[in-house]
Enzyme design. Structure first.
Site, PDB file in Angstrom:
ATOM      1  N   HIS A 140      -1.638 -45.787  31.064  1.00 24.42           N
ATOM      2  CA  HIS A 140      -1.482 -46.749  30.672  1.00 24.42           C
ATOM      3  C   HIS A 140      -2.509 -47.371  29.769  1.00 24.42           C
ATOM      4  CE1 HIS A 140       2.240 -47.064  33.116  1.00 24.42           C
ATOM      5  NE2 HIS A 140       1.166 -46.547  33.930  1.00 24.42           N
ATOM      6  N   SER A 261     -18.431 -46.673   4.547  1.00 26.96           N
ATOM      7  CA  SER A 261     -17.501 -47.549   3.886  1.00 26.96           C
ATOM      8  C   SER A 261     -18.274 -47.783   2.630  1.00 26.96           C
ATOM      9  CB  SER A 261     -17.190 -48.718   4.464  1.00 26.96           C
ATOM     10  OG  SER A 261     -16.806 -49.682   3.714  1.00 26.96           O
ATOM     11  N   LYS A 267     -20.701 -49.093   8.266  1.00 27.30           N
ATOM     12  CA  LYS A 267     -19.742 -48.267   8.873  1.00 27.30           C
ATOM     13  C   LYS A 267     -19.910 -46.773   9.081  1.00 27.30           C
ATOM     14  CE  LYS A 267     -15.929 -49.726   9.739  1.00 27.30           C
ATOM     15  NZ  LYS A 267     -14.833 -50.388   9.056  1.00 27.30           N
ATOM     16  N   GLU A 274      -8.948 -39.378  12.101  1.00 22.98           N
ATOM     17  CA  GLU A 274      -7.405 -40.154  11.328  1.00 22.98           C
ATOM     18  C   GLU A 274      -6.620 -38.967  10.590  1.00 22.98           C
ATOM     19  OE1 GLU A 274      -8.672 -44.522  10.812  1.00 22.98           O
ATOM     20  OE2 GLU A 274     -10.115 -43.013   9.823  1.00 22.98           O
TER      21      GLU A 274
END
Ligand code: ARG
Length: 443
Positions: A140, A261, A267, A274
């Site tokens: 979970h 970024s 970043k 992704e």
């Protein structure tokens, strides 16, 4: 009409398979006395020349020639003249395309196997390095029990192993030759289907000419294998994304597998992971799409089936790239075992070990042990202490049977070391699993 009809922009990718199919067919026609030996010779040398042209950068594409089959035949005519027209004897584009596509998918199954094996090798190497690194195991997405990081990585090894067996199974089942089914009904020429099947590395000719030209279950099945492998990769990608986010801090992605970024200089984004996760959506879409294309078609060939190639090529290309990306990421990511170990100890993750000890050393039924442990966890929570800080007096205050006992090792290491059941997370078992995996990969 020209534009809607044409498949050449997509199916030119079948040129090697188309040439192989035509060679096998031409030789068989000559061997069976259906065309003359000199005509077969001319056809074969013309096909060699076309192969050289494709190798050197391609044959000029004519959209009015519709597909790779017409394209090759037309080029052959330009090169050798009249004998080119004899190649299509006892053949149709319907059995031709079914044959070419099976050959292509068969090669892709082999390529998938090689790429998945590469991923497995990367996983095993990192699992060996981290056979005894402790991390939190989740259910979970809540800290559940400590596990070893090597064990977690080897879970993906097993998934990849099953993915490989699925591709092998797909390749085995599709390995029958539709060539000689002709348009749909077979042919009146005395052809030798077994000979062309053998020449193309098929196990046998397909048994029914109508089935041979009109089913695409092999393509659907292949897409199912691709989709399942992609789903596994997507879960691994998702873990990389979570693990590399600051609240987790379990891994640091290498520069090579992250992006910056354009506005935030600090970043380090997991774009590749992704995209692997994102591409999986497109792959599942391709799988679903082809099933929908096929589901309402009457026998035999309908032009709808020309739409089998674009989704399959797209899905395979995306998986191929995703496998390369995840293999690269697994090989080069920096794992941060200290942070993983710290999180592994949170959330009373060794409470099950305490309950197991009550069963083992005190003979309590597990349900009762579970209940007592619940009370112990509550006590620790109230006092703001870890399970390891408990004293025998604390336990006795909850259940008098527990006075004067010696507490078990409730550390995360104690916990993982004790999980020695077959397939368990103990470093001992991980070491064995690594050895077995290496042996599997070397054969
Ligand atoms: N381009 C077609 C396809 O990919 C080849 C078969 C065409 N057959 C036909 N009867 N129009 O499916």
């Amino acid at each position: 009409m020209r534009e809607i009809n044409a498949s050449i922009p997509v199916d030119k990718r079948l040129w090697r398979q188309d040439l192989a199919g035509s060679r096998a067919h031409a030789r068989m026609l000559a061997d069976c006395g259906i065309i003359s030996a000199p005509d077969a010779e001319a056809i074969l040398s013309g096909l060699d020349q076309i192969e050289a042209e494709y190798e050197a950068g391609g044959v000029p594409e004519h959209i009015e020639l519709e597909d790779i089959h017409m394209q090759v035949e037309t080029r052959l005519k330009e090169l050798i003249g009249e004998p080119a027209g004899r190649l299509h004897t006892a053949r149709s584009r319907n059995d031709q395309v079914a044959t070419d596509f099976r050959l292509w998918v068969r090669d892709a199954c082999t390529a998938a196997d090689t790429a998945l094996k590469g991923l497995q090798a990367a996983l095993v190497a990192r699992a060996e390095e981290h056979a005894d690194s402790v991390m939190p195991g989740f259910t979970h997405l809540q800290v559940a029990q400590p596990v070893t990081f090597g064990h977690h990585l080897l879970a993906y090894y097993e998934m990849a192993k099953r993915d490989r067996s699925r591709f092998a199974d797909c390749a085995r089942r599709l390995n029958q030759s539709p060539l000689g089914s002709a348009a749909l009904a077979g042919t009146s020429f005395p052809i030798d289907r077994a000979a062309t099947a053998k020449a193309l590395g098929f196990d046998a000719p397909t048994a029914n000419s109508m089935d041979g030209v009109s089913d695409r279950d092999f393509a659907v099945e292949f897409l199912g294998c691709v989709a399942q492998a992609a789903i596994h990769l997507s879960r691994l990608a998702e873990e990389m994304i979570l693990w590399s986010s600051q609240p987790f801090g379990f891994v640091k992605l290498p520069d090579a597998w992250s992006t910056g970024s354009s506005i935030m200089p600090e970043k380090r984004n997991p774009d590749a992971a992704e995209l692997v996760r994102g591409h999986t959506g497109r792959i599942i879409g391709a799988f679903t799409g082809l099933m929908i294309t096929m589901k309402g078609l009457p026998l035999t060939y309908s032009k709808d089936m020309q739409d089998d190639k674009a989704p399959l090529f797209e899905a395979w290309d995306l998986l191929d790239l995703s496998l390369a990306a995840m293999t690269g990421m697994v090989s080069t990511v920096t794992f941060l075992p200290q942070r993983m170990r710290a999180v592994a100890g949170t959330g009373f993750s060794t409470a099950t070990d305490l309950a197991d000890w009550l069963v083992r050393d005190h003979g309590l039924p597990f349900r009762e042990a579970h209940h007592i442990t619940g009370a112990v966890v509550k006590l620790c929570e109230e006092r703001g202490i870890a399970l390891e800080a408990l004293t025998p007096e604390d336990l006795a205050s909850i259940d008098s049977r527990l006075k004067d006992c010696t507490l078990p090792d409730l550390s995360v290491d104690g916990s993982v070391n004790s999980r020695t059941s077959a397939g368990g997370t103990a470093p001992l078992r991980v070491g064995e699993a690594v050895a077995l995996a290496k042996q599997e990969l070397s054969t």
